[in-house]
Design an enzyme around this catalytic site. Structure first.
Site, short mmCIF file in Angstrom:
data_model
loop_
_atom_site.label_atom_id
_atom_site.label_comp_id
_atom_site.label_asym_id
_atom_site.label_seq_id
_atom_site.Cartn_x
_atom_site.Cartn_y
_atom_site.Cartn_z
N THR A 52 -7.24 -4.67 0.26
CA THR A 52 -6.02 -5.12 0.94
C THR A 52 -6.22 -6.51 1.54
O THR A 52 -5.29 -7.33 1.58
CB THR A 52 -5.62 -4.11 2.03
OG1 THR A 52 -5.55 -2.83 1.40
CG2 THR A 52 -4.26 -4.42 2.62
N ASP B 154 0.84 -1.21 0.00
CA ASP B 154 0.00 0.00 0.00
C ASP B 154 0.88 1.26 0.00
O ASP B 154 0.70 2.15 -0.83
CB ASP B 154 -0.91 0.04 1.24
CG ASP B 154 -1.90 -1.11 1.29
OD1 ASP B 154 -3.09 -0.86 1.12
OD2 ASP B 154 -1.47 -2.27 1.50
N1 LIG Z 1 -17.41 -1.51 6.77
C1 LIG Z 1 -17.22 -1.30 5.48
N2 LIG Z 1 -18.28 -1.25 4.66
C2 LIG Z 1 -18.09 -1.07 3.35
N3 LIG Z 1 -16.89 -0.93 2.76
C3 LIG Z 1 -15.81 -0.97 3.54
C4 LIG Z 1 -15.91 -1.16 4.93
N4 LIG Z 1 -14.68 -1.17 5.44
C5 LIG Z 1 -13.83 -0.97 4.40
N5 LIG Z 1 -14.51 -0.85 3.27
C6 LIG Z 1 -14.00 -0.59 1.92
O1 LIG Z 1 -14.18 -1.72 1.10
C7 LIG Z 1 -13.02 -1.85 0.31
C8 LIG Z 1 -12.87 -3.27 -0.11
O2 LIG Z 1 -13.93 -3.50 -0.94
P1 LIG Z 1 -14.52 -4.94 -1.12
O3 LIG Z 1 -15.18 -5.32 0.17
O4 LIG Z 1 -15.46 -4.75 -2.23
O5 LIG Z 1 -13.37 -5.82 -1.46
C9 LIG Z 1 -11.91 -1.42 1.20
O6 LIG Z 1 -10.87 -0.96 0.39
P2 LIG Z 1 -9.34 -1.14 0.89
O7 LIG Z 1 -9.07 -2.59 0.91
O8 LIG Z 1 -8.59 -0.42 -0.16
O9 LIG Z 1 -9.27 -0.49 2.23
C10 LIG Z 1 -12.53 -0.31 2.00
O10 LIG Z 1 -12.32 0.94 1.40
#
Ligand SMILES: Nc1ncnc2c1ncn2[C@@H]1O[C@H](COP(=O)(O)O)[C@@H](OP(=O)(O)O)[C@H]1O
Ligand SMILES: [Mg+2]
Length: 697
Positions: free
Chosen positions: A465, A368
């Protein structure tokens, strides 16, 4: 004196002497005993002294052991927490804004009952369930929606009663020319999950979304070519790898909007009950509702057109505008993908070293920070530090902590390692390696907060991530926003090869597909980079660069289109893996009511947008908890790519996502719905409204 008397005298003397000696002996013995006692006491004291010394030593060792135990316990706790963050799943709590649980659909009886059955669906993973479909729910919510939702679009009513012109004036050639969703309805082609060759993959995905209206903004009427002609087999051939921008002209079709279908869709809304001005405004709003990617609001307003009719502005559309930005963005995302690939491999080979949890308990890795530093450094070098403004996910808070010294060192090495490969991607390496302060500065420079005006980049260095640390899907997402509109999107998907089924690794069993096995001659590499420029009507895909090859620009890209499937029964829904990030029960309810049959594809990160743009899935939905605010970097790049590939992305109320309000997608209505075409999109929006209405009965 007689001899006897002398002897007696002597005996008496000796007796006296003996008594004296005896008494001396007693004293001596007493003295000896006393001395012995003293000696014993001294020994005891010295032993005690020794014992005390031993005890002190032991206490010291014990103290050391205790503190080691404490630090081990702490470490264990941290590891457990991290493991839980990486592999655990937070429970889906009640604060998602979703009404489905109250709908009480009994899947066995086909009558209203408990909603918990949906939870049993979501409890199953694709691999565990042994089926490839949604459960056969006998209550036809879909039918219910057809009857119900049209009359209860409160928000639409609100939109329709708005007199403010939004887009200027829309004129239709005749009353039939309103809507053409039917044009796409009989062209559904089965989704091919396994596509051995890219040309074939494309053939299955090129059915058009058809709409064209005449837009009269400044007295000059012109056609907005948002429909893509049906592409002939010969044309499709041209979309193979190695073909360049030859298909641009194809978006100039002249499909008419079918007013009958429009009225069917909005059956309960009576045009006669409103004024003609309102009618016009409603149509304009409707266009926005259905086509949030419309150039009306995205392109047409981004340029001042005082001296030209808008038609000229649009048609000329500055082919080259953002050309340099796009090229640089694609190149740096390629660098970032390669960086991530190396780090992910190391991470999986060794351990979760240098994965740390941020203050919000989300994981962050060396990748990251390294990607953010690398992209920030390149953009500043190429465009000039004073011209570059970046909104990005990471800050330097975590990496600047004392305990993160190892992480920072790793980031410095990783960034320099990547910069050394820059020429492979047509970029220039720095003259000397970068030090930690330069790298921290590059990360910290990404401190823009976005907003409605000006130009800024939006970067998610490693989106998903969790997927990344699990050896699964993740994305590098870079977008350019100008005056609140996303104008460029580049999405690097290092683990998304042409073979779609690899999207769905069995992450829940902690299995990872060996990276090497993903690269075969017919997959064209294990990963790809997708990109699109707003208003171009095109989205492109490049394979990641293997081995010694160099990145060619703009060649080696192929055009991608969304899927042509508009039959819900054949459509595939993509959603987040994490239940904490999106309400699986609610999306299951929506999917069922719309008539989806296939199991959802649960994928980490913005790869879901890539799947829609590539035509590997038809719907992406995310309904986060109401306490969660979506960030612009999690959507910007994906949205423009899907839209330019022919798809539709809105919030659950049918409105475009608003990137102009800073770091967050402010005003987002409930959730996000991205679809390959309008037919599916309107069904899902309708299902959301129907669900709300049912829950309020
Ligand atoms: N409680 C939550 N509800 C919804 N989205 C969230 C969350 N916590 C983190 N995220 C977001 O969801 C992204 C991952 O998406 P997905 O669930 O579709 O794989 C994360 O990106 P990062 O991994 O870049 O932080 C983060 O930005
Ligand atoms: Mg993200």
């Amino acid at each position: 004196m007689s001899e006897n008397a002398a002897r007696k005298e002597e005996i008496k003397k000796l007796t006296t002497e003996l008594d004296g000696l005896r008494s001396d002996n007693v004293v001596t013995n007493e003295k000896i005993e006393e001395m012995q006692r003293e000696h014993d006491m001294i020994s005891e004291m010295s032993a005690a002294e020794d014992a005390r010394a031993d005890a002190t030593e032991l206490r010291k060792v014990l103290g050391e052991k205790e503190s080691r135990r404490d630090s081990l316990e702490k470490e264990l706790e941290t590891l457990k927490k991290l493991a839980n963050i990486i592999w655990g799943e937070a429970d889906e709590s009640d604060d998602h804004i979703v009404p489905y649980p109250e709908i009480k659909t009994d899947i066995h009886q086909g009558t209203l009952g408990s909603s918990s059955k949906f939870d049993t669906i979501e409890g199953q993973s694709a691999s565990e369930s042994g089926t490839n479909s949604w459960p056969d729910l006998s209550l036809s919510s879909a039918a219910k929606i057809d009857q119900d939702f049209l009359g209860s679009f409160d928000d639409l009513d609100r939109i329709f009663s708005n007199d403010d012109p939004i887009f200027g004036y829309v004129s239709f050639e005749n009353s039939d020319a309103l809507w053409s969703s039917k044009d796409t309805s009989n062209s559904s082609v089965p989704l091919h999950l396994e596509t051995p060759n890219q040309a074939n993959a494309l053939r299955n995905r090129s059915e058009p979304l058809g709409i064209e209206v005449e837009y009269n903004a400044t007295g000059t009427t012109f056609n907005l070519g948002y429909s893509i002609d049906r592409i002939t087999p010969a044309e499709k051939e041209q979309q193979d790898f190695g073909q360049n921008n030859q298909l641009k002209a194809q978006k100039k079709s002249h499909d008419k909007i079918d007013g009958k279908a429009l009225q069917e869709f909005y059956g309960s809304w009576s045009p006669s009950s409103i004024t003609s001005g309102q009618f016009q405004n409603q149509l304009e709003t409707l266009l926005e509702f259905r086509f949030p990617f419309s150039p009306f609001n995205e392109v047409g307003t981004s340029e001042s057109s005082d001296s030209h009719p808008k038609s000229v502005t649009f048609l000329a559309m500055e082919e080259d505008k953002y050309a340099k930005e796009l090229e640089v963005a694609v190149r740096v995302v390629h660098v970032a993908c390669a960086l991530c690939g190396r780090v992910q491999e190391r991470l999986l080979e060794t351990s979760n070293d240098h994965v740390v949890s941020k203050d919000d308990d989300s994981p962050v890795t060396v990748a990251d920070f390294s990607v953010q530093a690398t992209i920030s450094w390149f953009l500043s070098e190429i465009f000039g530090v004073q011209n570059v403004s970046i909104v990005a996910e990471e800050d330097i808070q975590t990496i600047s902590k004392d305990e993160s010294a190892g992480l920072l060192e790793d980031v410095v090495n990783t960034v320099n390692e990547s910069l050394a490969f820059a020429s492979k991607y047509g970029l220039q390496s720095p003259e000397t390696t970068l030090g930690s302060s330069e790298i921290l500065e590059a990360i910290a420079r990404c401190n823009s907060t976005g907003g409605p005006s000006g130009r800024y980049w939006v970067l998610d260095p490693v989106d998903g991530t969790l997927g990344f640390v699990r050896g699964d899907q993740y994305a590098v997402a870079l977008a350019l926003i100008e005056d609140g509109k996303v104008v460029l999107g580049v999405l690097g998907c290092p683990n998304y090869p042409v073979k779609t089924e690899w999207l769905n690794y069995h992450y829940q069993h902690h299995q990872t597909t060996p990276q090497s096995s993903l690269t075969t001659p017919d997959t064209g590499g294990k990963g790809c980079v997708l990109y699109a420029k707003r208003g171009s009507g095109e989205a492109w895909l490049q394979s990641l660069i293997d081995g010694e090859k160099m990145l060619e620009w703009p060649n080696r890209a192929r055009l991608i289109r969304v899927s042509s499937i508009d039959d819900p029964a054949l459509a595939t829904l993509c959603e987040p893996v994490e239940r904490a990030n999106s309400n699986h029960s609610f999306t299951a309810g929506l999917a069922h009511s719309v008539g989806l049959k296939k199991q959802p594809l649960r994928v980490h990160s913005m790869v879901k947008y890539a799947a829609i743009a590539r035509g590997d899935a038809e719907i992406f939905m995310k309904f986060a908890k109401c306490s969660y605010k979506e960030k612009i970097w999690d959507h910007a790049a994906g949205v423009v790519i899907v839209e330019e590939a022919g798809g539709v992305v809105t919030d659950a109320g049918g409105r475009p996502l608003d990137f102009s309000k800073g770091m967050y997608l402010e005003g987002l209505d409930r959730g996000i719905i991205a679809c390959s075409g309008v037919t599916l999109h309107e069904k899902f929006i309708g299902a959301v409204y129907a669900s709300w209405d049912s829950s309020n009965l």
